[in-house]
Design an enzyme around this catalytic site. Structure first.
Site, short mmCIF file in Angstrom:
data_model
loop_
_atom_site.label_atom_id
_atom_site.label_comp_id
_atom_site.label_asym_id
_atom_site.label_seq_id
_atom_site.Cartn_x
_atom_site.Cartn_y
_atom_site.Cartn_z
CE LYS A 11 0.88 1.32 4.46
NZ LYS A 11 1.74 2.47 4.75
N PRO A 101 9.23 -4.16 -0.11
CG PRO A 101 9.67 -1.91 -0.57
CD PRO A 101 8.80 -3.05 -0.96
CB ALA A 103 11.56 -1.98 7.87
CB ALA A 111 1.25 -7.63 2.29
CG ASP A 147 -0.48 -0.23 7.76
OD1 ASP A 147 -1.32 0.68 7.86
OD2 ASP A 147 0.75 -0.03 7.63
C1 LIG Z 1 2.43 4.26 9.07
C2 LIG Z 1 1.32 3.32 8.64
O1 LIG Z 1 1.84 2.33 7.78
C3 LIG Z 1 0.28 4.12 7.85
O2 LIG Z 1 -0.69 3.31 7.27
C4 LIG Z 1 0.64 2.65 9.83
O3 LIG Z 1 0.05 3.61 10.70
C5 LIG Z 1 1.52 1.68 10.59
O4 LIG Z 1 0.75 0.54 10.79
P1 LIG Z 1 1.40 -0.83 11.36
O5 LIG Z 1 2.78 -0.98 10.82
O6 LIG Z 1 0.39 -1.89 11.12
O7 LIG Z 1 1.54 -0.47 12.88
P2 LIG Z 1 1.13 -1.27 14.21
O8 LIG Z 1 1.83 -2.58 14.19
O9 LIG Z 1 -0.35 -1.26 14.39
O10 LIG Z 1 1.80 -0.33 15.29
C6 LIG Z 1 3.18 -0.21 15.43
C7 LIG Z 1 3.48 1.06 16.18
O11 LIG Z 1 3.27 2.20 15.31
C8 LIG Z 1 2.73 3.28 16.03
N1 LIG Z 1 1.38 3.61 15.50
C9 LIG Z 1 0.77 2.80 14.60
C10 LIG Z 1 -0.48 3.12 14.09
C11 LIG Z 1 -1.11 4.30 14.57
N2 LIG Z 1 -2.32 4.66 14.14
N3 LIG Z 1 -0.48 5.09 15.46
C12 LIG Z 1 0.77 4.77 15.92
O12 LIG Z 1 1.33 5.53 16.73
C13 LIG Z 1 2.66 2.84 17.48
O13 LIG Z 1 3.88 3.25 18.09
C14 LIG Z 1 2.60 1.32 17.37
O14 LIG Z 1 3.09 0.68 18.52
N1 LIG Z 2 6.44 -11.14 7.32
C1 LIG Z 2 7.22 -10.09 7.61
N2 LIG Z 2 7.84 -9.42 6.62
C2 LIG Z 2 8.62 -8.35 6.91
N3 LIG Z 2 8.85 -7.90 8.15
C3 LIG Z 2 8.25 -8.51 9.16
C4 LIG Z 2 7.40 -9.61 8.94
N4 LIG Z 2 6.93 -10.01 10.12
C5 LIG Z 2 7.45 -9.18 11.03
N5 LIG Z 2 8.26 -8.28 10.49
C6 LIG Z 2 8.97 -7.21 11.24
O1 LIG Z 2 8.25 -6.01 11.04
C7 LIG Z 2 9.13 -4.91 10.77
C8 LIG Z 2 8.41 -3.97 9.80
O2 LIG Z 2 8.29 -4.66 8.59
P1 LIG Z 2 7.33 -4.22 7.40
O3 LIG Z 2 7.97 -4.71 6.15
O4 LIG Z 2 5.94 -4.65 7.66
O5 LIG Z 2 7.44 -2.65 7.52
P2 LIG Z 2 6.63 -1.49 6.91
O6 LIG Z 2 6.30 -1.84 5.49
O7 LIG Z 2 7.38 -0.24 7.17
O8 LIG Z 2 5.29 -1.51 7.74
P3 LIG Z 2 4.14 -0.42 7.76
O9 LIG Z 2 4.13 0.26 6.43
O10 LIG Z 2 2.91 -1.28 8.00
O11 LIG Z 2 4.47 0.46 8.91
C9 LIG Z 2 10.37 -5.55 10.17
O12 LIG Z 2 11.51 -4.82 10.50
C10 LIG Z 2 10.40 -6.95 10.80
O13 LIG Z 2 11.18 -6.95 11.97
#
Ligand SMILES: C[C@](O)(CO)[C@H](O)COP(=O)(O)OP(=O)(O)OC[C@H]1O[C@@H](n2ccc(N)nc2=O)[C@H](O)[C@@H]1O
Ligand SMILES: Nc1ncnc2c1ncn2[C@@H]1O[C@H](COP(=O)(O)OP(=O)(O)OP(=O)(O)O)[C@@H](O)[C@H]1O
Length: 307
Positions: A11, A101, A103, A111, A147
């Site tokens: 996304k 990618p 993180a 996903a 997400d």
């Molecule tokens: C940045 C975005 O990707 C935008 O869609 C999301 O808000 C992040 O969603 P996500 O990775 O699924 O995050 P979660 O696993 O729910 O939360 C991880 C951490 O992100 C922060 N978090 C997340 C979602 C939100 N609405 N407020 C927050 O402050 C919090 O510190 C939380 O502990």
């Molecule tokens: N299946 C997975 N694939 C990738 N990372 C994972 C997975 N499960 C747990 N993680 C952990 O989650 C962290 C965030 O990974 P992810 O790829 O979801 O980040 P992101 O795309 O930035 O997430 P978001 O956009 O939802 O904030 C990684 O650093 C890893 O430690």
């Protein structure tokens, strides 16, 4: 059932309005999610115990070393949650094939979680086992991460609450994107924390309007959409990773309609006018020192589905 393979999309947040920090540690959001044609794949195979392996989709450059292979993996947590809900043992081998990618701000882990929910629900769909409906899957998804429900839903949707409450938004046609990935990820909580730090005590106009964005989407108007893009986490991502400024500037120089940091970064999303324009943009961005990879994608696409 022998094996089930499910694909789930990445996304980009077309608008990410970040509201006040709540007592539970999350921020209230008003966001517009948009699913794009960059997919991770999860295959669930019956096994003696719960295991997980991860590989890259051929041609994709993803940092597999950063993906946990234990209970921190969101796909593993999804499998356990489905098993507990259905009252079965989580005897499944999960095979993850990643193109999103790690993180990177494109919800790759989410996903995988959404794909694992759908795959395991299908794998364990047997006589005597309760059937998990759409609403229940969305509920389990929200427990795994903010997400995850959107990775299940796909399309384009308005997200509120902490991002888990979704309402679909009509979008006409197809939008063309280039995603510039970066080496090394950004931690989502760290980016939210930096956003709070930069804001200090400043009063927030809240909630933000999204009508301009909804109109651009309904009209399928890429130029209007470009003008309506916005991300409240962008300054925080730039503060933690100043080199992203060079990436955003390079996209502007190369003629992108607009460029923003995707979600919590460090991936940057660039909107193009046509498929040809996106191809040219990808070539220009790939040559930049701050860009690891320039990946073409279109949106919107469907959410997690059996392939
Ligand atoms: C940045 C975005 O990707 C935008 O869609 C999301 O808000 C992040 O969603 P996500 O990775 O699924 O995050 P979660 O696993 O729910 O939360 C991880 C951490 O992100 C922060 N978090 C997340 C979602 C939100 N609405 N407020 C927050 O402050 C919090 O510190 C939380 O502990
Ligand atoms: N299946 C997975 N694939 C990738 N990372 C994972 C997975 N499960 C747990 N993680 C952990 O989650 C962290 C965030 O990974 P992810 O790829 O979801 O980040 P992101 O795309 O930035 O997430 P978001 O956009 O939802 O904030 C990684 O650093 C890893 O430690």
């Amino acid at each position: 059932m022998s094996a089930v393979t499910v694909r789930a999309p990445a996304k980009v947040n077309l608008r990410l309005g970040v509201g006040p920090l709540r007592d539970d540690g999350y921020h209230d959001l008003v966001t517009v999610f948009h699913a794009v044609s960059l997919h991770d794949e999860v295959t669930a195979v019956p096994a003696d115990a719960l295991t997980v392996t991860v590989e890259a989709v051929p041609g994709a450059r993803v940092a597999l070393d950063d993906v946990p292979l234990d209970d921190r993996n969101l796909a593993v947590r999804a499998a356990r949650l489905v098993a507990a809900r259905l009252g079965v043992e989580p005897r499944v081998a999960l095979r993850l094939r990643k193109a999103i990618p790690v993180a990177g701000g494109m919800a790759g882990g989410s996903a995988d979680a959404a794909a694992a929910l759908v795959a395991c629900a299908r794998l364990w769909d047997e006589p005597g086992v309760p059937i998990l409906g759409r609403a229940e899957l969305l509920d389990l998804a929200a427990r795994l991460g903010s997400d995850v429900p959107f990775a299940l839903a796909g399309g384009t949707a308005l997200g509120t609450g902490r991002g888990e409450r979704l309402a679909p938004l009509p979008a006409a046609g197809t939008f063309h994107w280039v995603f510039a990935t970066a080496s090394g990820g950004l931690s989502t909580p760290a980016v939210y924390g930096e956003c709070d730090r930069l804001r200090g005590d400043a009063a927030l106009p809240w909630p933000p309007a999204t009508d301009d964005l909804a109109d651009a989407l309904a009209a399928g108007d890429a130029k209007a959409l470009a003008a309506a893009l916005g991300n409240d986490l962008q300054d925080a991502a730039l503060s933690l990773r100043p080199s992203l400024r060079a990436t955003l500037d390079a996209g502007t120089r190369a003629g992108a309609l607009a460029g923003i940091v995707s979600g919590s970064g460090p991936t940057c999303a660039f909107l193009a006018e046509t498929a040809e324009h996106a191809d040219a943009l990808a070539v220009a961005l790939a040559a930049e020192e701050t860009v690891r990879d320039a990946v073409r994608a279109t949106g919107p696409v469907a959410g997690a589905a059996v392939s």
